[in-house]
Scaffold this motif. Sequence first.
Motif, PDB file in Angstrom:
ATOM      1  N   PRO A 139       0.801  -1.237   0.000  1.00 51.29           N
ATOM      2  CA  PRO A 139       0.000   0.000   0.000  1.00 51.29           C
ATOM      3  C   PRO A 139       0.828   1.278   0.000  1.00 51.29           C
ATOM      4  CG  PRO A 139      -0.382  -1.306   2.017  1.00 51.29           C
ATOM      5  CD  PRO A 139       0.556  -2.089   1.163  1.00 51.29           C
ATOM      6  N   THR A 140       2.059   1.231   0.477  1.00 49.74           N
ATOM      7  CA  THR A 140       2.864   2.455   0.530  1.00 49.74           C
ATOM      8  C   THR A 140       3.647   2.697  -0.760  1.00 49.74           C
ATOM      9  OG1 THR A 140       4.540   1.150   1.648  1.00 49.74           O
ATOM     10  CG2 THR A 140       3.128   2.527   3.036  1.00 49.74           C
ATOM     11  N   LEU A 141       3.478   1.809  -1.753  1.00 49.69           N
ATOM     12  CA  LEU A 141       4.132   2.020  -3.041  1.00 49.69           C
ATOM     13  C   LEU A 141       3.076   2.234  -4.116  1.00 49.69           C
ATOM     14  CD1 LEU A 141       6.908  -0.749  -2.999  1.00 49.69           C
ATOM     15  CD2 LEU A 141       7.135   1.676  -2.403  1.00 49.69           C
ATOM     16  N   LYS A 142       3.404   3.121  -5.055  1.00 51.16           N
ATOM     17  CA  LYS A 142       2.488   3.384  -6.166  1.00 51.16           C
ATOM     18  C   LYS A 142       3.266   3.114  -7.444  1.00 51.16           C
ATOM     19  CE  LYS A 142      -0.372   7.179  -7.960  1.00 51.16           C
ATOM     20  NZ  LYS A 142       0.085   7.210  -9.346  1.00 51.16           N
ATOM     21  N   LEU A 143       2.826   2.124  -8.190  1.00 47.08           N
ATOM     22  CA  LEU A 143       3.549   1.774  -9.418  1.00 47.08           C
ATOM     23  C   LEU A 143       3.216   2.793 -10.503  1.00 47.08           C
ATOM     24  CD1 LEU A 143       5.446  -0.161 -10.888  1.00 47.08           C
ATOM     25  CD2 LEU A 143       3.456  -1.539 -11.509  1.00 47.08           C
ATOM     26  N   ALA A 144       4.271   3.498 -10.973  1.00 48.53           N
ATOM     27  CA  ALA A 144       4.058   4.538 -11.980  1.00 48.53           C
ATOM     28  C   ALA A 144       4.172   3.987 -13.396  1.00 48.53           C
ATOM     29  CB  ALA A 144       5.070   5.664 -11.775  1.00 48.53           C
ATOM     30  N   GLY A 145       4.992   2.947 -13.598  1.00 51.13           N
ATOM     31  CA  GLY A 145       5.168   2.410 -14.939  1.00 51.13           C
ATOM     32  C   GLY A 145       6.513   1.716 -15.087  1.00 51.13           C
ATOM     33  N   VAL A 146       7.114   1.874 -16.264  1.00 47.54           N
ATOM     34  CA  VAL A 146       8.377   1.186 -16.560  1.00 47.54           C
ATOM     35  C   VAL A 146       9.456   2.179 -16.981  1.00 47.54           C
ATOM     36  CG1 VAL A 146       7.294  -1.002 -17.225  1.00 47.54           C
ATOM     37  CG2 VAL A 146       7.692   0.756 -18.976  1.00 47.54           C
ATOM     38  N   MET A 147      10.693   1.747 -16.780  1.00 48.81           N
ATOM     39  CA  MET A 147      11.860   2.528 -17.212  1.00 48.81           C
ATOM     40  C   MET A 147      12.788   1.600 -17.973  1.00 48.81           C
ATOM     41  SD  MET A 147      15.330   3.144 -16.381  1.00 48.81           S
ATOM     42  CE  MET A 147      16.092   3.732 -14.883  1.00 48.81           C
ATOM     43  N   ALA A 148      13.448   2.121 -18.996  1.00 50.11           N
ATOM     44  CA  ALA A 148      14.394   1.292 -19.744  1.00 50.11           C
ATOM     45  C   ALA A 148      15.500   2.143 -20.352  1.00 50.11           C
ATOM     46  CB  ALA A 148      13.666   0.529 -20.848  1.00 50.11           C
ATOM     47  N   VAL A 149      16.647   1.487 -20.499  1.00 51.67           N
ATOM     48  CA  VAL A 149      17.804   2.077 -21.185  1.00 51.67           C
ATOM     49  C   VAL A 149      17.999   1.256 -22.455  1.00 51.67           C
ATOM     50  CG1 VAL A 149      20.292   2.530 -21.014  1.00 51.67           C
ATOM     51  CG2 VAL A 149      18.859   2.681 -18.961  1.00 51.67           C
ATOM     52  N   ALA A 150      18.210   1.909 -23.589  1.00 56.58           N
ATOM     53  CA  ALA A 150      18.397   1.177 -24.843  1.00 56.58           C
ATOM     54  C   ALA A 150      19.646   0.304 -24.746  1.00 56.58           C
ATOM     55  CB  ALA A 150      18.532   2.154 -26.007  1.00 56.58           C
ATOM     56  N   PRO A 151      19.593  -0.911 -25.295  1.00 52.85           N
ATOM     57  CA  PRO A 151      20.771  -1.768 -25.273  1.00 52.85           C
ATOM     58  C   PRO A 151      21.866  -1.209 -26.180  1.00 52.85           C
ATOM     59  CG  PRO A 151      18.936  -2.853 -26.402  1.00 52.85           C
ATOM     60  CD  PRO A 151      18.455  -1.503 -25.985  1.00 52.85           C
ATOM     61  N   LEU A 152      23.099  -1.507 -25.851  1.00 57.08           N
ATOM     62  CA  LEU A 152      24.220  -1.037 -26.663  1.00 57.08           C
ATOM     63  C   LEU A 152      24.177  -1.748 -28.010  1.00 57.08           C
ATOM     64  CD1 LEU A 152      26.940  -1.341 -23.887  1.00 57.08           C
ATOM     65  CD2 LEU A 152      25.927   0.783 -24.750  1.00 57.08           C
ATOM     66  N   GLY A 153      24.330  -0.960 -29.043  1.00 56.28           N
ATOM     67  CA  GLY A 153      24.514  -1.567 -30.368  1.00 56.28           C
ATOM     68  C   GLY A 153      23.267  -2.121 -31.026  1.00 56.28           C
TER      69      GLY A 153
END
Length: 219
Positions: free
Chosen positions: A145-159
């Motif tokens: 209950p004390t966390l609110k999921l906002a969505g996703v995060m990602a870093v593009a893979p190298l190459g």
Amino acid sequence: MRTEITDAARAAGRAPEEITLIAVTKYHPVELLDELYALGVRDFGENRHPESRDKANHLHERYSDARLHFIGQLQRNKARQVGRYADCIQSIDRLELVDALAKLERGDHGPLEVAIQLSLDGDSARGGVALDEATALAEAIAAVPTLKLAGVMAVAPLGAETEEAFATARSVGERIRDIVPDATMVSMGMSHDFRSAISQGATHLRIGTAITGNRPDRP
Ligand SMILES: *Cc1c(COP(=O)(O)O)cnc(C)c1O
């Protein structure tokens, strides 16, 4: 920077207002945050505790609408400390972080926003959860209950093919919305690939050097 974001959004048939710019200020002095705030930036990205704590305190003492996003790899034993000052932790990539944050007391602050960091290259050393484990992690977060999921995060893979990878991140984000419907954040796109990220549905860009110029060396 805003003009470039607006142009890229229009080219992708999207409304520029849907896209939040997070200025990544890691390693820079706090004066830079004040300058950026004066120019209208409200969201700031930092990747290391305790530098991120000092900057969060600086922002929160001065500006009621400034938000600090923690975007760096997070150790379990630092998770709760970061949870006390961050407005959003975008680098949740394993259950042990959810368990550590579940014990966090937020006082009057309300739930802590978090995003699930996805691994787009299958290399867990760079952080991120394997794509087929993301929904289980979302369920675990939704149960706290004390966390609110906002969505996703990602870093593009190298190459690799950046747009394809970003499209994958967006589709995992959509699956997560079956569990938490308002987890709409898709945080992807950095200085060199924000146009691709916008074309693939990013809602939050994390941009450092294209705004700040070269970063000082890691302190
Ligand atoms: C440093 C960093 C950025 C910003 O990178 P630039 O190439 O300077 O735009 C974005 N996301 C994460 C996770 C970072 O660590």
